[in-house]
Scaffold this motif. Structure first.
Motif, PDB file in Angstrom:
ATOM      1  N   THR A  35       7.401 -12.959   7.304  1.00  0.00           N
ATOM      2  CA  THR A  35       7.197 -11.591   7.760  1.00  0.00           C
ATOM      3  C   THR A  35       8.112 -10.667   6.956  1.00  0.00           C
ATOM      4  O   THR A  35       9.219 -11.054   6.576  1.00  0.00           O
ATOM      5  N   PHE A  36       7.632  -9.449   6.731  1.00  0.00           N
ATOM      6  CA  PHE A  36       8.339  -8.513   5.864  1.00  0.00           C
ATOM      7  C   PHE A  36       8.380  -7.132   6.514  1.00  0.00           C
ATOM      8  O   PHE A  36       7.410  -6.694   7.129  1.00  0.00           O
ATOM      9  N   SER A  37       9.501  -6.456   6.336  1.00  0.00           N
ATOM     10  CA  SER A  37       9.643  -5.084   6.821  1.00  0.00           C
ATOM     11  C   SER A  37       9.735  -4.092   5.673  1.00  0.00           C
ATOM     12  O   SER A  37       9.678  -2.882   5.897  1.00  0.00           O
ATOM     13  N   SER A  38       9.865  -4.585   4.454  1.00  0.00           N
ATOM     14  CA  SER A  38      10.003  -3.735   3.276  1.00  0.00           C
ATOM     15  C   SER A  38       8.740  -3.780   2.421  1.00  0.00           C
ATOM     16  O   SER A  38       8.227  -4.864   2.099  1.00  0.00           O
ATOM     17  N   ASP A  40       8.656  -3.024  -0.630  1.00  0.00           N
ATOM     18  CA  ASP A  40       9.036  -3.545  -1.948  1.00  0.00           C
ATOM     19  C   ASP A  40       8.988  -5.059  -1.988  1.00  0.00           C
ATOM     20  O   ASP A  40       8.704  -5.643  -3.047  1.00  0.00           O
ATOM     21  N   ASP A  41       9.260  -5.703  -0.866  1.00  0.00           N
ATOM     22  CA  ASP A  41       9.394  -7.157  -0.849  1.00  0.00           C
ATOM     23  C   ASP A  41       8.096  -7.892  -0.569  1.00  0.00           C
ATOM     24  O   ASP A  41       7.925  -9.045  -0.988  1.00  0.00           O
ATOM     25  N   ILE A  42       7.168  -7.271   0.133  1.00  0.00           N
ATOM     26  CA  ILE A  42       5.985  -7.994   0.580  1.00  0.00           C
ATOM     27  C   ILE A  42       5.006  -8.225  -0.563  1.00  0.00           C
ATOM     28  O   ILE A  42       4.719  -7.304  -1.341  1.00  0.00           O
ATOM     29  N   PRO A  43       4.483  -9.434  -0.722  1.00  0.00           N
ATOM     30  CA  PRO A  43       3.467  -9.691  -1.746  1.00  0.00           C
ATOM     31  C   PRO A  43       2.159  -8.979  -1.414  1.00  0.00           C
ATOM     32  O   PRO A  43       1.907  -8.607  -0.264  1.00  0.00           O
ATOM     33  N   LYS A  44       1.313  -8.810  -2.427  1.00  0.00           N
ATOM     34  CA  LYS A  44       0.030  -8.151  -2.208  1.00  0.00           C
ATOM     35  C   LYS A  44      -1.005  -9.153  -1.719  1.00  0.00           C
ATOM     36  O   LYS A  44      -1.023 -10.310  -2.117  1.00  0.00           O
ATOM     37  N   ASN A  45      -1.882  -8.693  -0.832  1.00  0.00           N
ATOM     38  CA  ASN A  45      -3.050  -9.441  -0.392  1.00  0.00           C
ATOM     39  C   ASN A  45      -4.256  -8.519  -0.485  1.00  0.00           C
ATOM     40  O   ASN A  45      -4.124  -7.290  -0.373  1.00  0.00           O
ATOM     41  N   LYS A  46      -5.409  -9.088  -0.659  1.00  0.00           N
ATOM     42  CA  LYS A  46      -6.629  -8.270  -0.704  1.00  0.00           C
ATOM     43  C   LYS A  46      -6.853  -7.544   0.619  1.00  0.00           C
ATOM     44  O   LYS A  46      -7.218  -6.361   0.637  1.00  0.00           O
ATOM     45  N   ALA A  79       0.816   1.907  -0.631  1.00  0.00           N
ATOM     46  CA  ALA A  79       1.721   1.240  -1.563  1.00  0.00           C
ATOM     47  C   ALA A  79       0.979   0.215  -2.420  1.00  0.00           C
ATOM     48  O   ALA A  79       1.596  -0.503  -3.209  1.00  0.00           O
ATOM     49  N   ASN A  80      -0.347   0.146  -2.267  1.00  0.00           N
ATOM     50  CA  ASN A  80      -1.193  -0.774  -3.030  1.00  0.00           C
ATOM     51  C   ASN A  80      -0.849  -2.238  -2.755  1.00  0.00           C
ATOM     52  O   ASN A  80      -0.979  -3.093  -3.627  1.00  0.00           O
ATOM     53  N   LYS A  81      -0.431  -2.527  -1.512  1.00  0.00           N
ATOM     54  CA  LYS A  81      -0.137  -3.896  -1.114  1.00  0.00           C
ATOM     55  C   LYS A  81      -1.327  -4.568  -0.441  1.00  0.00           C
ATOM     56  O   LYS A  81      -1.318  -5.777  -0.218  1.00  0.00           O
ATOM     57  N   PHE A 167       3.291  -8.000   7.935  1.00  0.00           N
ATOM     58  CA  PHE A 167       4.036  -6.767   7.674  1.00  0.00           C
ATOM     59  C   PHE A 167       4.411  -6.182   9.026  1.00  0.00           C
ATOM     60  O   PHE A 167       3.544  -5.902   9.857  1.00  0.00           O
ATOM     61  N   ASN A 168       5.703  -6.004   9.239  1.00  0.00           N
ATOM     62  CA  ASN A 168       6.211  -5.653  10.560  1.00  0.00           C
ATOM     63  C   ASN A 168       6.174  -4.153  10.816  1.00  0.00           C
ATOM     64  O   ASN A 168       6.905  -3.387  10.184  1.00  0.00           O
ATOM     65  N   ALA A 169       5.320  -3.746  11.742  1.00  0.00           N
ATOM     66  CA  ALA A 169       5.375  -2.378  12.232  1.00  0.00           C
ATOM     67  C   ALA A 169       6.656  -2.207  13.042  1.00  0.00           C
ATOM     68  O   ALA A 169       7.210  -3.166  13.581  1.00  0.00           O
ATOM     69  N   THR A 170       7.135  -0.983  13.116  1.00  0.00           N
ATOM     70  CA  THR A 170       8.364  -0.704  13.876  1.00  0.00           C
ATOM     71  C   THR A 170       8.203  -1.139  15.324  1.00  0.00           C
ATOM     72  O   THR A 170       7.188  -0.860  15.961  1.00  0.00           O
ATOM     73  N   ASP A 171       9.203  -1.843  15.822  1.00  0.00           N
ATOM     74  CA  ASP A 171       9.188  -2.335  17.200  1.00  0.00           C
ATOM     75  C   ASP A 171       9.772  -1.277  18.127  1.00  0.00           C
ATOM     76  O   ASP A 171      10.268  -0.236  17.686  1.00  0.00           O
ATOM     77  N   LEU A 172       9.720  -1.557  19.402  1.00  0.00           N
ATOM     78  CA  LEU A 172      10.332  -0.669  20.400  1.00  0.00           C
ATOM     79  C   LEU A 172      11.677  -1.229  20.817  1.00  0.00           C
ATOM     80  O   LEU A 172      11.913  -2.447  20.735  1.00  0.00           O
ATOM     81  N   ALA A 173      12.554  -0.348  21.255  1.00  0.00           N
ATOM     82  CA  ALA A 173      13.825  -0.797  21.806  1.00  0.00           C
ATOM     83  C   ALA A 173      13.574  -1.666  23.027  1.00  0.00           C
ATOM     84  O   ALA A 173      12.548  -1.529  23.700  1.00  0.00           O
ATOM     85  N   LEU A 174      14.499  -2.558  23.321  1.00  0.00           N
ATOM     86  CA  LEU A 174      14.316  -3.534  24.391  1.00  0.00           C
ATOM     87  C   LEU A 174      13.974  -2.879  25.721  1.00  0.00           C
ATOM     88  O   LEU A 174      13.081  -3.334  26.446  1.00  0.00           O
TER      89      LEU A 174
END
Length: 211
Positions: A35-38, A40-46, A79-81, A167-174
């Motif tokens: 899982t990725f939050s950035s 820049d770091d996440i690989p591309k998928n179709k 971001a063309n990911k 790809f991690n969408a922003t979570d909510l506070a606890l």
């Protein structure tokens, strides 16, 4: 009460907790590094699969889980990911249609309509993952949801033959998302029950090519 009976009762009471902990640990460990939050770091998928949820809560207020998934999907596309978006959600009644609602908001946010495909039978995460493989013909995909949901979806996807990252969408506070995150522990136990019982999606249907 004898000590032997007390120990037996304690053992019986501890089993559900142990099952919850083992299920949670197994899925967390399996999804580690996937899982990725950035951007820049996440690989591309179709294809990116955004998992549906309701736009509004029962009290009428906006659902932040929904809004954050929309934002994450748009950011990933721009971001063309990913080249295409598969919206997979519940279309259980004429009054409740997650995929169509999400599509409208994705188009409004700048994703071309012809790059968005809808899975109207993603009633559960299991259904979404199996149908992505069997109906939409995907071998790999980027799942878009909150991290805890992505981890479970990745585990299910790969057990069903779909190579997945999240790809991690922003979570909510606890304090805001406690109820959802608490239910997640039980959803993870259900994963193993579904796999053991070979639970199938509610619907399959005709093949759809994403291109």
């Amino acid at each position: 009460m004898s000590r032997k009976i007390a120990r037996l009762i304690l053992l019986i009471l501890s089993i559900p907790c142990l099952v919850l902990l083992i299920s949670n640990y197994t899925i967390n460990s399996y999804a580690e590094g996937k899982t990725f939050s950035s951007l820049d770091d996440i690989p591309k998928n179709k294809v990116g699969i955004v998992l549906g949820t309701s736009k509004r809560l029962k009290d009428g207020h906006p659902n932040a889980y929904y809004g954050n998934r929309i934002i994450a999907t748009v950011n990933l596309f721009k971001a063309n990911k990913i080249d295409y978006v598969l919206v997979s959600g519940d279309n259980g009644t004429i009054y409740y249609n997650e995929p169509t609602t999400m599509k409208k908001d994705l188009v409004t946010a700048g994703i071309p309509e012809n790059r968005i495909f809808l899975d109207y039978a993603g009633f559960r995460t299991l259904d979404s993952m199996v149908r992505a493989k069997e109906v939409f013909g995907l071998d790999s995909a980027t799942i878009i949801s909150q991290k805890f949901h992505n981890e479970r979806a990745i585990y299910l996807a790969e057990k069903k033959g779909l190579e997945a990252i999240g790809f991690n969408a922003t979570d909510l506070a606890l304090e805001s998302g406690f109820k959802v995150q608490f239910r997640e522990y039980f959803a993870r136990v259900k994963v193993f029950l579904d796999l053991a019982l070979q639970t199938q999606p509610k619907f399959y249907g005709d093949k759809i090519v994403i291109e």
